[in-house]
Design a protein around this motif. Sequence first.
Motif, PDB file in Angstrom:
ATOM      1  N   GLU A   6     -42.287  -5.534  -6.994  1.00 40.71           N
ATOM      2  CA  GLU A   6     -41.882  -5.281  -8.369  1.00 40.71           C
ATOM      3  C   GLU A   6     -42.321  -3.873  -8.756  1.00 40.71           C
ATOM      4  O   GLU A   6     -43.072  -3.214  -8.038  1.00 40.71           O
ATOM      5  N   LYS A   7     -41.825  -3.428  -9.918  1.00 36.29           N
ATOM      6  CA  LYS A   7     -42.243  -2.121 -10.412  1.00 36.29           C
ATOM      7  C   LYS A   7     -43.697  -2.174 -10.849  1.00 36.29           C
ATOM      8  O   LYS A   7     -44.107  -3.068 -11.584  1.00 36.29           O
ATOM      9  N   LEU A  24     -41.677   0.899  -7.018  1.00 32.91           N
ATOM     10  CA  LEU A  24     -41.313  -0.463  -6.638  1.00 32.91           C
ATOM     11  C   LEU A  24     -42.168  -0.881  -5.437  1.00 32.91           C
ATOM     12  O   LEU A  24     -41.679  -1.065  -4.321  1.00 32.91           O
ATOM     13  N   THR A  29     -47.056  -5.889  -5.602  1.00 32.95           N
ATOM     14  CA  THR A  29     -46.826  -7.183  -4.968  1.00 32.95           C
ATOM     15  C   THR A  29     -48.070  -8.052  -5.043  1.00 32.95           C
ATOM     16  O   THR A  29     -49.178  -7.570  -5.314  1.00 32.95           O
TER      17      THR A  29
END
Length: 481
Positions: free
Chosen positions: A393-394, A401, A404
């Motif tokens: 994810e961002k 990105l 995690t």
Amino acid sequence: MRLLLLLFCLIALPGWAASYTPQTVPNPRLVNGSHVADPDQIIGAENLARIDALLRQLEQRNGVQVAVVALDSIGSAEVFDFAQQLFETWGIGHAGRDDGLLVLLVRDQRAIRLHTGYGLEGALPDVVCKRIQREFMVPAFQRGDFGGGLLAGIVEVERILADPAQVQALAELPQPAEATPWEVFRIAASALGGVALVLAFGFKSANGYFSGDIAEESPHAVLRWSRQAWLAGFALGPAAIIVVCNLLPLASPLLVCGAALYGYFALLAAFQAWRQQVVLRQLAARGEYFAAGSLVSREQAFWGWMAVLFPLPFLFHYFFQRQRRTHYRNHPRACPKCRAAMRKLDEAAEDEFLSRAQQMEETLRSADHDVWLCSACGATATSAYPGSESKYEKCPSCKCLAYTLESDTVLEKASYESQGRGEMVHVCKFCGKRKTSSYRIPRLVRESVAAAGSVASSSSSSGGSSWGGGNSGGGGASSNW
């Protein structure tokens, strides 16, 4: 004085016994699958087992359903009325055949009732029921042998119904109606389809799927449906097809309806494909190839499902979509500054023009970046596409990105008495930001308690389809002793 009080208690004690209603008599089919209800233990275990065995054999041989009920009290209710209500509540016998018999013993009223369904009135007319009571049951009841009297009466009932003439007569009764495949499909489609539509509509409404929910300027938003159009297409249309197929005199309504529904949903999908193609042509005409490629990528999952549900023709369309995604991604484009032709750099050459964060995303495969270089003015344009790794994810800090879940640890296990506790650690692979968060684990639920509650609920209910749904016109006979 004490002697008078004791005498009064002995006289009144029977009246204090709990009385039953047709709704509170435990249905033996729901309790233990038997034919005998003896909640007050009047019959005795040995006679109860012998009666149930006889009735099982009788039902297996010619389908007749017999229920034996022995109760201490039904209060002030009339035995006939009670038997009729209990017969209808349980639905003894098979629907259409009405081949049921209720044998009801009420001890405080000193009454026995044989209550027959319509289909047994020929084999067990009122006079025969009366004779069975007078010759086989009442004499035993007068001696206090309730189990023996019921057994003797059931043996005689079984002997009468085993007569070849009666077996033939019972065989000629209408067979129990079985649901046709079309009826099963119609009911299942209506029930399951209705639930699925409600859930899908609620989910789409909550997530802003419908047009006008979110002010979004994107090609993908153009393809959204309004609420009214979605309900008309996915609820009213299929329902109309099912209703029409049910009303028409079709030889095979299930086959026709299945083909019609397949064709209908295939047409809806084809209409959506046409809408998408219109938008793609508009984007290509304006040179917005990145937007076109992004649109195809976002719609890829939808067409994957269409290929599974409607392989003809959408299996071919799915692979066509994959090819179109590559086509738009690699399509030559003009420089936004000087309108000269741009060329796409290969993986080795593009790193010079990517930031360290973008390079990390490519390393993690969370995103795939394309770099286009203008051969005239040297301007570059970068496009980002979803990568093969979807777990990232961002990052809330650096926006890369690369954020995690690193670990998910149970610190305290949940028990039947208390909640548990867990801890999750998220980390950014680019900037190193770490975030630790804790969460609660719900207490365990004892399966035995839940199962017991379910059994108790089922046992307390005396309705339902545990029998066959038969009816009675009030035939039979009653006797007292």
